[in-house]
Write a protein that holds these residues in place. Structure first.
Motif, PDB file in Angstrom:
ATOM      1  N   VAL A  31      81.028 116.495  -9.931  1.00  0.00           N
ATOM      2  CA  VAL A  31      79.867 117.330 -10.977  1.00  0.00           C
ATOM      3  C   VAL A  31      78.721 118.029 -10.199  1.00  0.00           C
ATOM      4  CG1 VAL A  31      78.123 116.546 -12.591  1.00  0.00           C
ATOM      5  CG2 VAL A  31      80.530 115.525 -12.572  1.00  0.00           C
ATOM      6  N   VAL A  32      78.238 117.264  -9.197  1.00  0.00           N
ATOM      7  CA  VAL A  32      77.145 118.129  -8.268  1.00  0.00           C
ATOM      8  C   VAL A  32      77.634 119.315  -7.810  1.00  0.00           C
ATOM      9  CG1 VAL A  32      75.738 117.464  -6.222  1.00  0.00           C
ATOM     10  CG2 VAL A  32      76.014 115.780  -8.196  1.00  0.00           C
ATOM     11  N   TYR A  33      78.738 119.072  -7.046  1.00  0.00           N
ATOM     12  CA  TYR A  33      79.462 120.364  -6.491  1.00  0.00           C
ATOM     13  C   TYR A  33      79.540 121.374  -7.471  1.00  0.00           C
ATOM     14  CZ  TYR A  33      82.810 123.557  -4.400  1.00  0.00           C
ATOM     15  OH  TYR A  33      83.496 124.749  -4.147  1.00  0.00           O
ATOM     16  N   ALA A  34      79.851 121.245  -8.882  1.00  0.00           N
ATOM     17  CA  ALA A  34      80.244 122.114  -9.694  1.00  0.00           C
ATOM     18  C   ALA A  34      79.065 122.740 -10.384  1.00  0.00           C
ATOM     19  CB  ALA A  34      80.931 121.606 -11.181  1.00  0.00           C
ATOM     20  N   LEU A  35      77.925 121.761 -10.622  1.00  0.00           N
ATOM     21  CA  LEU A  35      76.369 122.553 -10.921  1.00  0.00           C
ATOM     22  C   LEU A  35      75.710 122.833 -10.000  1.00  0.00           C
ATOM     23  CD1 LEU A  35      75.993 119.585 -13.710  1.00  0.00           C
ATOM     24  CD2 LEU A  35      76.910 121.877 -14.097  1.00  0.00           C
ATOM     25  N   TRP A  36      76.138 123.031  -8.503  1.00  0.00           N
ATOM     26  CA  TRP A  36      75.187 123.246  -7.508  1.00  0.00           C
ATOM     27  C   TRP A  36      74.787 124.814  -7.675  1.00  0.00           C
ATOM     28  CZ3 TRP A  36      73.103 119.677  -4.613  1.00  0.00           C
ATOM     29  CH2 TRP A  36      72.008 119.960  -3.514  1.00  0.00           C
ATOM     30  N   PRO A  37      73.722 125.331  -7.711  1.00  0.00           N
ATOM     31  CA  PRO A  37      73.481 126.837  -7.936  1.00  0.00           C
ATOM     32  C   PRO A  37      73.877 127.665  -6.917  1.00  0.00           C
ATOM     33  CG  PRO A  37      71.398 125.475  -7.817  1.00  0.00           C
ATOM     34  CD  PRO A  37      72.281 124.371  -7.453  1.00  0.00           C
ATOM     35  N   ARG A  38      74.355 127.323  -5.672  1.00  0.00           N
ATOM     36  CA  ARG A  38      74.933 128.126  -4.901  1.00  0.00           C
ATOM     37  C   ARG A  38      76.510 128.469  -5.293  1.00  0.00           C
ATOM     38  NH1 ARG A  38      75.827 126.211   1.189  1.00  0.00           N
ATOM     39  NH2 ARG A  38      77.032 124.702  -0.191  1.00  0.00           N
ATOM     40  N   ASN A  39      77.102 127.588  -6.163  1.00  0.00           N
ATOM     41  CA  ASN A  39      78.600 127.971  -6.421  1.00  0.00           C
ATOM     42  C   ASN A  39      78.583 128.449  -7.770  1.00  0.00           C
ATOM     43  OD1 ASN A  39      79.384 126.364  -4.172  1.00  0.00           O
ATOM     44  ND2 ASN A  39      79.293 124.474  -5.217  1.00  0.00           N
ATOM     45  N   ARG A  40      77.519 129.003  -8.448  1.00  0.00           N
ATOM     46  CA  ARG A  40      77.406 129.519  -9.684  1.00  0.00           C
ATOM     47  C   ARG A  40      78.081 130.677  -9.970  1.00  0.00           C
ATOM     48  NH1 ARG A  40      73.997 128.939 -14.323  1.00  0.00           N
ATOM     49  NH2 ARG A  40      74.214 130.717 -15.709  1.00  0.00           N
ATOM     50  N   ALA A  41      77.970 131.542  -9.022  1.00  0.00           N
ATOM     51  CA  ALA A  41      78.579 133.037  -9.063  1.00  0.00           C
ATOM     52  C   ALA A  41      80.319 132.940  -8.627  1.00  0.00           C
ATOM     53  CB  ALA A  41      78.365 133.705  -7.953  1.00  0.00           C
ATOM     54  N   MET A  42      80.602 131.831  -7.869  1.00  0.00           N
ATOM     55  CA  MET A  42      82.123 131.777  -7.751  1.00  0.00           C
ATOM     56  C   MET A  42      82.783 131.017  -9.188  1.00  0.00           C
ATOM     57  SD  MET A  42      84.355 129.145  -5.078  1.00  0.00           S
ATOM     58  CE  MET A  42      83.220 127.601  -5.823  1.00  0.00           C
ATOM     59  N   PHE A  43      82.112 130.350  -9.748  1.00  0.00           N
ATOM     60  CA  PHE A  43      82.656 129.645 -10.980  1.00  0.00           C
ATOM     61  C   PHE A  43      82.584 130.618 -12.285  1.00  0.00           C
ATOM     62  CE2 PHE A  43      81.965 125.558  -8.999  1.00  0.00           C
ATOM     63  CZ  PHE A  43      83.402 125.181  -8.986  1.00  0.00           C
ATOM     64  N   ASP A  44      81.611 131.561 -12.141  1.00  0.00           N
ATOM     65  CA  ASP A  44      81.287 132.564 -13.180  1.00  0.00           C
ATOM     66  C   ASP A  44      82.678 133.569 -13.039  1.00  0.00           C
ATOM     67  OD1 ASP A  44      79.257 131.440 -14.402  1.00  0.00           O
ATOM     68  OD2 ASP A  44      77.709 132.740 -13.298  1.00  0.00           O
ATOM     69  N   ALA A  45      82.725 133.835 -11.925  1.00  0.00           N
ATOM     70  CA  ALA A  45      83.899 134.874 -11.498  1.00  0.00           C
ATOM     71  C   ALA A  45      85.061 134.249 -12.288  1.00  0.00           C
ATOM     72  CB  ALA A  45      83.959 135.363 -10.159  1.00  0.00           C
ATOM     73  N   ALA A  46      85.438 133.142 -11.735  1.00  0.00           N
ATOM     74  CA  ALA A  46      86.583 132.283 -12.109  1.00  0.00           C
ATOM     75  C   ALA A  46      86.889 131.975 -13.403  1.00  0.00           C
ATOM     76  CB  ALA A  46      86.822 131.107 -11.527  1.00  0.00           C
ATOM     77  N   SER A  47      85.744 131.944 -14.235  1.00  0.00           N
ATOM     78  CA  SER A  47      85.637 131.874 -15.690  1.00  0.00           C
ATOM     79  C   SER A  47      86.204 133.171 -16.431  1.00  0.00           C
ATOM     80  CB  SER A  47      84.420 131.397 -16.169  1.00  0.00           C
ATOM     81  OG  SER A  47      83.430 132.088 -16.062  1.00  0.00           O
ATOM     82  N   ARG A  48      85.706 134.218 -15.845  1.00  0.00           N
ATOM     83  CA  ARG A  48      85.993 135.583 -16.365  1.00  0.00           C
ATOM     84  C   ARG A  48      87.552 136.124 -16.122  1.00  0.00           C
ATOM     85  NH1 ARG A  48      81.037 136.418 -14.711  1.00  0.00           N
ATOM     86  NH2 ARG A  48      81.784 137.557 -12.832  1.00  0.00           N
ATOM     87  N   LEU A  49      88.385 135.457 -15.137  1.00  0.00           N
ATOM     88  CA  LEU A  49      89.759 135.682 -14.773  1.00  0.00           C
ATOM     89  C   LEU A  49      90.684 135.750 -15.985  1.00  0.00           C
ATOM     90  CD1 LEU A  49      90.253 134.045 -11.459  1.00  0.00           C
ATOM     91  CD2 LEU A  49      90.215 136.316 -11.886  1.00  0.00           C
TER      92      LEU A  49
END
Length: 54
Positions: A31-49
């Protein structure tokens, strides 16, 4: 009534004592890894795939 030590009781005690806290710790780490601000761009890009048109 006398307590009888069985394999099931021993395994259950081991799981509750050691594995439950380990898995709770792993869950919180994910959960901490998923919500860490540095990883936000990567998860946003993955959510748009799924919505991307090729």
């Amino acid at each position: 009534m006398k307590a009888i030590l069985t394999v099931q009781n021993a395994v259950s005690g081991f799981v509750v004592t050691w594995w439950t806290p380990i898995f709770v710790g792993i869950f919180f780490a994910i959960v901490v890894y998923a919500l860490w601000p540095r990883n936000r761009a990567m998860f946003d890009a993955a959510s748009r795939l799924p919505l991307r048109e090729d």
